[in-house]
Scaffold this active site. Structure first.
Site, PDB file in Angstrom:
ATOM      1  N   GLU A  64       9.500   0.738  10.922  1.00 45.75           N
ATOM      2  CA  GLU A  64      10.528   1.770  10.756  1.00 45.75           C
ATOM      3  C   GLU A  64       9.815   3.100  10.918  1.00 45.75           C
ATOM      4  OE1 GLU A  64      12.358   4.567   9.658  1.00 45.75           O
ATOM      5  OE2 GLU A  64      12.609   3.849   7.594  1.00 45.75           O
ATOM      6  N   GLY A  79       6.579   4.665   8.582  1.00 46.36           N
ATOM      7  CA  GLY A  79       5.699   5.826   8.719  1.00 46.36           C
ATOM      8  C   GLY A  79       5.814   6.400  10.115  1.00 46.36           C
ATOM      9  N   SER A  80       4.730   6.990  10.585  1.00 49.52           N
ATOM     10  CA  SER A  80       4.780   7.691  11.869  1.00 49.52           C
ATOM     11  C   SER A  80       4.764   6.713  13.046  1.00 49.52           C
ATOM     12  CB  SER A  80       3.585   8.636  11.983  1.00 49.52           C
ATOM     13  OG  SER A  80       2.391   7.894  11.922  1.00 49.52           O
ATOM     14  N   THR A  81       5.316   7.156  14.153  1.00 50.86           N
ATOM     15  CA  THR A  81       5.335   6.339  15.370  1.00 50.86           C
ATOM     16  C   THR A  81       3.901   6.068  15.836  1.00 50.86           C
ATOM     17  OG1 THR A  81       7.491   7.183  15.974  1.00 50.86           O
ATOM     18  CG2 THR A  81       6.175   6.282  17.766  1.00 50.86           C
ATOM     19  N   GLU A  82       3.054   7.082  15.663  1.00 45.89           N
ATOM     20  CA  GLU A  82       1.656   6.952  16.096  1.00 45.89           C
ATOM     21  C   GLU A  82       0.972   5.772  15.397  1.00 45.89           C
ATOM     22  OE1 GLU A  82      -0.330  10.480  14.936  1.00 45.89           O
ATOM     23  OE2 GLU A  82      -2.268   9.798  15.705  1.00 45.89           O
ATOM     24  N   GLY A  94       2.478   3.387  13.745  1.00 45.25           N
ATOM     25  CA  GLY A  94       3.245   2.181  14.063  1.00 45.25           C
ATOM     26  C   GLY A  94       2.743   1.523  15.341  1.00 45.25           C
ATOM     27  N   CYS A 117      13.125  10.344   7.682  1.00 48.78           N
ATOM     28  CA  CYS A 117      12.990   9.857   9.066  1.00 48.78           C
ATOM     29  C   CYS A 117      14.311   9.956   9.816  1.00 48.78           C
ATOM     30  CB  CYS A 117      12.461   8.430   9.075  1.00 48.78           C
ATOM     31  SG  CYS A 117      13.318   7.374   7.915  1.00 48.78           S
ATOM     32  N   GLU A 127       9.285  15.215  15.978  1.00 42.11           N
ATOM     33  CA  GLU A 127       9.719  15.111  14.588  1.00 42.11           C
ATOM     34  C   GLU A 127       8.952  16.138  13.760  1.00 42.11           C
ATOM     35  OE1 GLU A 127       8.604  11.503  12.371  1.00 42.11           O
ATOM     36  OE2 GLU A 127      10.669  11.457  11.647  1.00 42.11           O
ATOM     37  N   LYS A 172       0.850  -1.201   0.000  1.00 52.91           N
ATOM     38  CA  LYS A 172       0.000   0.000   0.000  1.00 52.91           C
ATOM     39  C   LYS A 172       0.884   1.249   0.000  1.00 52.91           C
ATOM     40  CE  LYS A 172      -1.937   2.911   2.693  1.00 52.91           C
ATOM     41  NZ  LYS A 172      -1.944   4.222   1.998  1.00 52.91           N
TER      42      LYS A 172
END
Ligand code: NDP
Length: 492
Positions: free
Chosen positions: A271, A249-252, A254, A305, A402, A197
């Site tokens: 990652e 992508g974002s930590t959120e 993830g 990143c 970030e 995706k």
């Protein structure tokens, strides 16, 4: 070109002379009006019946329509990947698998100009970067992992490596084709099939890649591409029938994915974000360090990143370094991504531009001092002037969060111990940079820093043979190198 942003004119005026425009030919890429989903080797209309428009962030021009895959579409893609896995791909001779990867690499090289223009149009990054970084590295990844396909038992001796099965892969918008290559190349080399995706704002090169798969005569269903927004990603995560999930992508998001997959047995690699320290000691070659700092944070508009978004400068060289840096900033050219002279392109989306503005405003409110070189910005599109903050305290949001934009926060230190302490004072742990002429100091620092990658006297260097990944909230698992094979294999 009308809007002129100017803050703090105390530092050097920009160069008096200008380059003439040097636009790359846009018509090398034939963009269709619409792109469907790529399932089972064919482009199909979405069962969801939904489409959305992809725009160019540098002009806000509507480029094409693309399918919004719903739950049923995602299910079909996963089934197609399962069929392809069971009916052949996992069983063909590894050396034969390698040939497909080699073919893909060669085709990407042959079509690199077309792909570079597509990447810059759809994502906003300067053509100089898509041409010289994204495309060569994407092809290099396929070449590199093609070489591993028939050597897995030597990579993992006595462990009887086997493919995992169907790999679901969700990628972001900052390096659309390169992240695709980081994900698909090792997955296929290990004998898995894939459902990918791409990000909502940058699906174009993934759709062009489906054409590369056909050109390479990759068996149907080995690679499937489902376009859409976060909801499509969520359907893929929840799909029954995936064996492995790789997310960048974002930590959120993830964390959401990790919660969703806990206890399911699906292998996971994440990652996520970063807030890297780029540390300059007083014995460093300052001019080289300035180039490294600029490359570290303004490369790809700071949408990286592992960007060196926190500059840690030893106090004794603070003033000369900041002067040099400001002078260098005033020479950066911001504008048309298709112009070969452009250094800093467009911000990828309106939402991202707003996020950057909000964080920059917080920096000013909290008391940091902002510097932006005089800079002409195009009237249309999403732009942000390369920005530098001094007088930053570690607690400020611009030192902790970030920003994912061309914004650098400068802090100072006196001793190596203090540098380590400050560098590690972050929830993230993806990358770091050290500038010094002492090899022993580099090794001393590297031992103490919690970062997956530490660059010495350089920054943002990537190579397919080098593992990449994070600690703490930057995620887990490694991509690249022999390490990058492991998440796509099971062992006896
Ligand atoms: P996201 O993490 O939302 O996007 C990454 C990918 O995940 C995209 O393909 C996205 O789809 C998809 N996605 C979104 N929500 C879900 C979900 N619930 N389940 C599964 N997949 C999902 O990043 P954003 O684009 O929102 O960027 C926000 C911030 O994240 C940035 O400002 C930056 O700080 C950070 N970021 C970090 C990246 C990195 O490489 N570490 C890359 C991108 C962003 P869609 O694009 O359709 O939303």
């Amino acid at each position: 070109m009308a809007h002129v942003e100017k803050r703090q004119a105390s530092v050097p005026a920009p160069l008096e002379w200008e380059y003439a425009p040097a636009p790359e030919a846009r018509d090398i890429v034939q963009i269709r009006d619409r792109y469907g989903l790529f399932i089972g080797g064919e482009e199909v209309e979405p069962r969801s019946g939904e489409w959305f428009t992809s725009i160019s962030p540098s002009s806000e021009e509507q480029l094409f329509e693309v399918a919004q895959a719903g739950k049923e579409d995602v299910g079909l893609a996963v089934s197609a990947a399962r069929d392809a896995f069971v009916n052949g791909w996992s069983e063909i001779a590894p050396a034969e698998r390698a040939k497909y990867l080699f073919r893909i690499a060669r085709i990407l090289q042959e079509r690199s100009r077309e792909f570079a223009v597509a990447e810059s149009l759809d994502g906003g990054k300067p053509i100089r970067e898509s041409r010289d970084v994204d495309l060569p590295l994407a092809a290099a990844h396929f070449f590199y992992y093609a070489g591993w396909a028939d050597k897995l038992e030597y990579a993992f001796p006595q462990r009887d490596p086997k493919p995992v099965g169907v790999a679901a892969q969700i990628i972001p918008w900052n390096f659309p084709l390169l992240m695709l290559a980081w994900k698909i190349a090792p997955a296929l080399a290990c004998g898995n099939t894939v459902v990918l995706k791409p990000a909502e704002t940058t699906p174009l090169t993934a759709m062009l890649f489906t054409d590369v798969c056909r050109q390479a005569e990759l068996p149907p269903g080995v690679v499937n591409v489902v376009t859409g927004d976060g909801a499509t990603g969520a359907h893929l995560v929840k799909s029954e029938g995936i064996d492995k999930l790789a997310f960048t992508g974002s930590t959120e998001v993830g964390k959401l994915i990790q919660r969703e997959l806990a206890g399911t047995g699906v292998k996971l690699t994440l990652e996520l974000g970063g807030k890297a320290a780029n540390i300059v000691f007083d014995d460093a070659a300052l001019d080289q360090a300035v180039e490294g700092i600029v490359n570290g944070i303004y490369f790809n508009q700071g949408h990286v990143c592992c960007a060196g978004s926190r500059l840690l400068v030893q106090e004794s060289i603070y003033e000369p370094l900041i002067d040099k840096l400001k002078r260098r900033l005033s020479t950066l050219r911001v504008g048309d991504p298709l112009d070969k002279n452009t250094d800093v392109g467009a911000i990828n989306s309106k939402a991202q531009l707003e996020r950057i503005r909000e964080l920059v405003a917080s920096g000013e409110e909290e008391g940091a001092e902002i510097y932006q070189p005089p800079c002409r910005l195009p009237e249309r599109g999403y732009w942000f002037v390369p920005t530098l903050f001094t007088n930053v305290a570690q607690s400020y949001r611009i030192a902790q969060e970030e920003i994912f934009g061309p914004v650098l926060s400068v802090l100072t230190f006196r001793t190596p111990e203090e540098a380590v302490e400050k560098a590690n004072n972050t929830a993230y742990g993806l990358s770091a940079g050290i500038w010094t002429e002492k090899g022993s100091r580099i090794l001393w620092m590297v031992e103490r820093m919690r970062a997956g990658v530490v660059w010495a006297n350089t920054f943002n260097r990537f190579d397919p043979s080098s593992p990449f990944g994070g600690y703490k909230e930057s995620g887990f698992g490694r991509e690249g190198g022999r390490h990058g094979l492991e998440p796509y294999l099971t062992f006896e």
